[in-house]
Design an enzyme around this catalytic site. Sequence first.
Site, PDB file in Angstrom:
ATOM      1  N   GLU A 108      42.814  52.040  32.406  1.00 36.19           N
ATOM      2  CA  GLU A 108      43.639  51.586  33.527  1.00 36.19           C
ATOM      3  C   GLU A 108      45.093  51.892  33.201  1.00 36.19           C
ATOM      4  O   GLU A 108      45.545  51.616  32.089  1.00 36.19           O
ATOM      5  CB  GLU A 108      43.468  50.082  33.735  1.00 36.19           C
ATOM      6  CG  GLU A 108      42.057  49.670  34.079  1.00 36.19           C
ATOM      7  CD  GLU A 108      41.908  48.159  34.062  1.00 36.19           C
ATOM      8  OE1 GLU A 108      42.041  47.553  35.115  1.00 36.19           O
ATOM      9  OE2 GLU A 108      41.677  47.605  32.979  1.00 36.19           O
ATOM     10  N   ARG A 124      40.477  25.616  53.157  1.00 37.53           N
ATOM     11  CA  ARG A 124      40.878  24.212  53.335  1.00 37.53           C
ATOM     12  C   ARG A 124      42.202  24.076  54.078  1.00 37.53           C
ATOM     13  O   ARG A 124      42.825  23.022  54.056  1.00 37.53           O
ATOM     14  CB  ARG A 124      40.960  23.534  51.980  1.00 37.53           C
ATOM     15  CG  ARG A 124      41.952  24.157  51.022  1.00 37.53           C
ATOM     16  CD  ARG A 124      41.955  23.438  49.694  1.00 37.53           C
ATOM     17  NE  ARG A 124      42.633  24.246  48.687  1.00 37.53           N
ATOM     18  CZ  ARG A 124      42.717  23.923  47.416  1.00 37.53           C
ATOM     19  NH1 ARG A 124      42.160  22.823  46.979  1.00 37.53           N
ATOM     20  NH2 ARG A 124      43.352  24.701  46.561  1.00 37.53           N
ATOM     21  N   LYS A 130      29.852  51.509  43.391  1.00 40.97           N
ATOM     22  CA  LYS A 130      30.668  52.735  43.469  1.00 40.97           C
ATOM     23  C   LYS A 130      29.777  53.952  43.666  1.00 40.97           C
ATOM     24  O   LYS A 130      28.751  54.096  42.996  1.00 40.97           O
ATOM     25  CB  LYS A 130      31.477  52.914  42.171  1.00 40.97           C
ATOM     26  CG  LYS A 130      32.705  52.026  42.083  1.00 40.97           C
ATOM     27  CD  LYS A 130      33.423  52.298  40.779  1.00 40.97           C
ATOM     28  CE  LYS A 130      34.601  51.378  40.584  1.00 40.97           C
ATOM     29  NZ  LYS A 130      35.805  51.803  41.303  1.00 40.97           N
ATOM     30  N   ASP A 170      36.896  40.944  30.074  1.00 45.68           N
ATOM     31  CA  ASP A 170      37.288  41.333  31.428  1.00 45.68           C
ATOM     32  C   ASP A 170      36.631  42.643  31.874  1.00 45.68           C
ATOM     33  O   ASP A 170      36.330  42.803  33.053  1.00 45.68           O
ATOM     34  CB  ASP A 170      38.821  41.482  31.484  1.00 45.68           C
ATOM     35  CG  ASP A 170      39.350  41.525  32.908  1.00 45.68           C
ATOM     36  OD1 ASP A 170      38.891  40.709  33.716  1.00 45.68           O
ATOM     37  OD2 ASP A 170      40.211  42.379  33.208  1.00 45.68           O
ATOM     38  N   LYS A 174      45.061  56.572  34.797  1.00 42.89           N
ATOM     39  CA  LYS A 174      43.858  55.888  35.267  1.00 42.89           C
ATOM     40  C   LYS A 174      42.707  56.882  35.188  1.00 42.89           C
ATOM     41  O   LYS A 174      42.772  57.955  35.802  1.00 42.89           O
ATOM     42  CB  LYS A 174      44.099  55.446  36.718  1.00 42.89           C
ATOM     43  CG  LYS A 174      42.913  54.804  37.364  1.00 42.89           C
ATOM     44  CD  LYS A 174      43.280  54.378  38.771  1.00 42.89           C
ATOM     45  CE  LYS A 174      42.027  54.039  39.532  1.00 42.89           C
ATOM     46  NZ  LYS A 174      42.211  53.021  40.526  1.00 42.89           N
ATOM     47  N   HIS A 181      31.180  45.046  40.918  1.00 42.65           N
ATOM     48  CA  HIS A 181      31.438  46.018  41.988  1.00 42.65           C
ATOM     49  C   HIS A 181      31.271  47.470  41.509  1.00 42.65           C
ATOM     50  O   HIS A 181      31.126  48.373  42.325  1.00 42.65           O
ATOM     51  CB  HIS A 181      32.804  45.775  42.637  1.00 42.65           C
ATOM     52  CG  HIS A 181      33.966  46.246  41.831  1.00 42.65           C
ATOM     53  ND1 HIS A 181      34.554  45.482  40.862  1.00 42.65           N
ATOM     54  CD2 HIS A 181      34.648  47.418  41.852  1.00 42.65           C
ATOM     55  CE1 HIS A 181      35.534  46.168  40.313  1.00 42.65           C
ATOM     56  NE2 HIS A 181      35.622  47.344  40.892  1.00 42.65           N
ATOM     57  N   LYS A 189      32.044  37.938  39.641  1.00 46.90           N
ATOM     58  CA  LYS A 189      32.305  37.873  38.208  1.00 46.90           C
ATOM     59  C   LYS A 189      33.637  37.137  37.982  1.00 46.90           C
ATOM     60  O   LYS A 189      34.469  37.145  38.886  1.00 46.90           O
ATOM     61  CB  LYS A 189      32.336  39.263  37.601  1.00 46.90           C
ATOM     62  CG  LYS A 189      33.613  40.059  37.935  1.00 46.90           C
ATOM     63  CD  LYS A 189      34.102  40.908  36.790  1.00 46.90           C
ATOM     64  CE  LYS A 189      35.538  41.247  36.952  1.00 46.90           C
ATOM     65  NZ  LYS A 189      36.331  41.734  35.966  1.00 46.90           N
ATOM     66  N   HIS A 247      31.645  45.817  33.514  1.00 45.05           N
ATOM     67  CA  HIS A 247      31.665  47.195  34.022  1.00 45.05           C
ATOM     68  C   HIS A 247      31.143  48.213  32.998  1.00 45.05           C
ATOM     69  O   HIS A 247      30.315  49.065  33.323  1.00 45.05           O
ATOM     70  CB  HIS A 247      33.079  47.594  34.443  1.00 45.05           C
ATOM     71  CG  HIS A 247      33.704  46.640  35.415  1.00 45.05           C
ATOM     72  ND1 HIS A 247      32.981  45.997  36.386  1.00 45.05           N
ATOM     73  CD2 HIS A 247      34.979  46.224  35.577  1.00 45.05           C
ATOM     74  CE1 HIS A 247      33.797  45.230  37.098  1.00 45.05           C
ATOM     75  NE2 HIS A 247      35.002  45.351  36.619  1.00 45.05           N
TER      76      HIS A 247
HETATM   77  P1  NAP Z   1      42.107  33.129  44.761  1.00 41.41           P
HETATM   78  O1  NAP Z   1      43.068  34.085  45.346  1.00 41.41           O
HETATM   79  O2  NAP Z   1      42.638  31.969  43.983  1.00 41.41           O
HETATM   80  O3  NAP Z   1      41.197  32.599  45.953  1.00 41.41           O
HETATM   81  C1  NAP Z   1      40.390  31.469  45.840  1.00 41.41           C
HETATM   82  C2  NAP Z   1      40.443  30.736  47.141  1.00 41.41           C
HETATM   83  O4  NAP Z   1      39.710  29.525  46.956  1.00 41.41           O
HETATM   84  C3  NAP Z   1      41.859  30.355  47.557  1.00 41.41           C
HETATM   85  O5  NAP Z   1      42.116  30.847  48.835  1.00 41.41           O
HETATM   86  C4  NAP Z   1      41.834  28.838  47.533  1.00 41.41           C
HETATM   87  O6  NAP Z   1      42.496  28.249  48.604  1.00 41.41           O
HETATM   88  C5  NAP Z   1      40.357  28.534  47.712  1.00 41.41           C
HETATM   89  N1  NAP Z   1      40.066  27.197  47.227  1.00 41.41           N
HETATM   90  C6  NAP Z   1      40.322  26.690  46.007  1.00 41.41           C
HETATM   91  N2  NAP Z   1      39.920  25.390  45.958  1.00 41.41           N
HETATM   92  C7  NAP Z   1      39.418  25.098  47.179  1.00 41.41           C
HETATM   93  C8  NAP Z   1      38.852  23.930  47.748  1.00 41.41           C
HETATM   94  N3  NAP Z   1      38.694  22.799  47.047  1.00 41.41           N
HETATM   95  N4  NAP Z   1      38.456  23.978  49.030  1.00 41.41           N
HETATM   96  C9  NAP Z   1      38.607  25.122  49.773  1.00 41.41           C
HETATM   97  N5  NAP Z   1      39.113  26.257  49.275  1.00 41.41           N
HETATM   98  C10 NAP Z   1      39.529  26.238  47.999  1.00 41.41           C
HETATM   99  O7  NAP Z   1      41.074  33.848  43.805  1.00 41.41           O
HETATM  100  P2  NAP Z   1      40.475  35.320  43.979  1.00 41.41           P
HETATM  101  O8  NAP Z   1      41.326  36.258  43.203  1.00 41.41           O
HETATM  102  O9  NAP Z   1      40.241  35.594  45.410  1.00 41.41           O
HETATM  103  O10 NAP Z   1      39.103  35.197  43.189  1.00 41.41           O
HETATM  104  C11 NAP Z   1      37.957  34.582  43.740  1.00 41.41           C
HETATM  105  C12 NAP Z   1      36.782  34.842  42.802  1.00 41.41           C
HETATM  106  O11 NAP Z   1      36.560  36.247  42.720  1.00 41.41           O
HETATM  107  C13 NAP Z   1      37.039  34.390  41.368  1.00 41.41           C
HETATM  108  O12 NAP Z   1      35.820  33.961  40.816  1.00 41.41           O
HETATM  109  C14 NAP Z   1      37.505  35.669  40.676  1.00 41.41           C
HETATM  110  O13 NAP Z   1      37.243  35.638  39.295  1.00 41.41           O
HETATM  111  C15 NAP Z   1      36.658  36.695  41.378  1.00 41.41           C
HETATM  112  N6  NAP Z   1      37.209  38.060  41.398  1.00 41.41           N
HETATM  113  C16 NAP Z   1      38.380  38.332  42.020  1.00 41.41           C
HETATM  114  C17 NAP Z   1      38.859  39.635  42.060  1.00 41.41           C
HETATM  115  C18 NAP Z   1      40.136  39.993  42.797  1.00 41.41           C
HETATM  116  O14 NAP Z   1      40.418  41.187  42.947  1.00 41.41           O
HETATM  117  N7  NAP Z   1      40.913  39.031  43.253  1.00 41.41           N
HETATM  118  C19 NAP Z   1      38.136  40.663  41.450  1.00 41.41           C
HETATM  119  C20 NAP Z   1      36.927  40.356  40.823  1.00 41.41           C
HETATM  120  C21 NAP Z   1      36.481  39.050  40.808  1.00 41.41           C
HETATM  121  P3  NAP Z   1      43.996  27.668  48.524  1.00 41.41           P
HETATM  122  O15 NAP Z   1      44.824  28.798  49.002  1.00 41.41           O
HETATM  123  O16 NAP Z   1      43.951  26.533  49.428  1.00 41.41           O
HETATM  124  O17 NAP Z   1      44.262  27.281  47.096  1.00 41.41           O
END
Ligand code: NAP
Length: 485
Positions: A211, A46, A177, A230, A340, A173, A143, A235
């Site tokens: 971890e 966005r 692996k 978590d 780890k 994920h 997830k 996993h």
């Molecule tokens: P994040 O960093 O918060 O990324 C989410 C993205 O969604 C942000 O860039 C945010 O943009 C965007 N967003 C939120 N509201 C929006 C809207 N109304 N319109 C357009 N974009 C919007 O979260 P994440 O860590 O990447 O996680 C994403 C998903 O993956 C989650 O379900 C999480 O549980 C899962 N996950 C993540 C990881 C990891 O390593 N990060 C691992 C396993 C699972 P803005 O910057 O504009 O807010």
Amino acid sequence: MEKPPCDFTIFGVLGDLSQRNLLPSLYQLEKVALLHPETRIIGVARHDLSQEAFLEEVRHKLQSFISEPLESETVERLLARMHYVLINLDVPEEYIRLLEVVNPQERVFVSYFSVAPSLFGPICTGLAQAGLVTPTTRVVLEKPIGRNLATSQEINDLVATVFSENQVYRIDHYLGKETVMNLLALRFANSIFTTNWDHNTIDHVQITVAEEVAIGSRWGYFDQAGQLRDMVQNHLMQILTLVAMEPPVNLNDDSLRTEKLKVLKALRPITAKNVDKRVVRGQYGPGFIKGKAVPGYLEEQGGHPASITETFVAIRVDIDNWRWAGVPFYLRTGKAMACKRSEVVINYKPLPHNIFTGNCRKLPANKLIIRLQPDEGVEIEMLNKVPGLSDGLHLKRSMLDLSFSEAFGKERIAGAYERLILEVMQGKQALFICRDEVERSWQWIDSIQEAWARTSEPLKPYPAGSWGPVASVALLARDEREWEE
Ligand code: NAP
């Protein structure tokens, strides 16, 4: 190479998961020419960015998140596939902007939801209203799918209003692996293991996912979840099902998932009556990791001093089926642990009679140790005669050690997301979780959460940098066993 070209669309392209895992994995796939020449990558966010500014941002992120030196030709080829589309995902009218780039009638349209689950519903609605959902459209869900059975059903119901189950790819994920996949090869391509994999020969199984990192800045997110939700719900359950399942008919989508589901159905529920004997929940206090002082969970920045969220869980799991009757599976996972380490240890039964009594009063049983990470490999602990002419026959424990890096060269091991992205592009669902699996797994986890809510047993403390609370040792000691250390 993937079969048809596709429009691989990342919703939340500028978020953490995308930067850390998805974009670097696409780079690696590009590098080894596994992307179809006509595949396009569409980033949705966005932020009001021009196409050039978006590409610059991606270039910068690749530099930050890929540790090896980048090949500039590969980066340019990858960027040439990329398109930026500005959408506020909460606004259904904005989704028609995707139609300027993607063509779901002619190409496979993959929607990767790299956003919080609260946005899954709005994205489904937006895509449907814009006419972007066809029978070949695929959707990838990250997830966690919910935080219990009820909320996971809500999410699955919402997605099911737009997509049928054969279009939904739920990611864990761990299933991508290399070493987790090797569990299949080990079990079903080697007759010595296929015939020695049940209650007749195995005493018990240990699964550890430790971890080393503490919670640090992730406190707010983690405190809502806890280690059981978590790590165990996804996993550890996936590793458990791969170790315990019956041989699938083949490796096609449904065969594998059907067998994994049967294991989940056979898990003995844990109740308020036995939770104290079956489950240990711990929380780390201050300690030292690699010689560096680490604050306790409650003292972490942003932490709440009264939190009762667990950072460690050990569970005795019983699988009530023919193969595993009387064979406990002990699961153990925690944050801020001594190191780890992820591994599966298959502990074989001791022999019924010992003929070496002169030198060895008790023959230690064989162990098969499957190291998932780090230093991926397989070890078999066995007894051998010590060479020599001295009187008697001396036995010594030794290891048959297969290190993957030594056996298969030092080549880089492909990351889990690389494999999974490729599988989605190829339309293969076997390595993704079906709805029944997610919901069965939550049902079992909910029984533990409910039991905890009813018990007065306090959290067991453990120092950061250790192998968890003493109670975790006692969990096995009660059964006259001990953890592999
Ligand atoms: P994040 O960093 O918060 O990324 C989410 C993205 O969604 C942000 O860039 C945010 O943009 C965007 N967003 C939120 N509201 C929006 C809207 N109304 N319109 C357009 N974009 C919007 O979260 P994440 O860590 O990447 O996680 C994403 C998903 O993956 C989650 O379900 C999480 O549980 C899962 N996950 C993540 C990881 C990891 O390593 N990060 C691992 C396993 C699972 P803005 O910057 O504009 O807010």
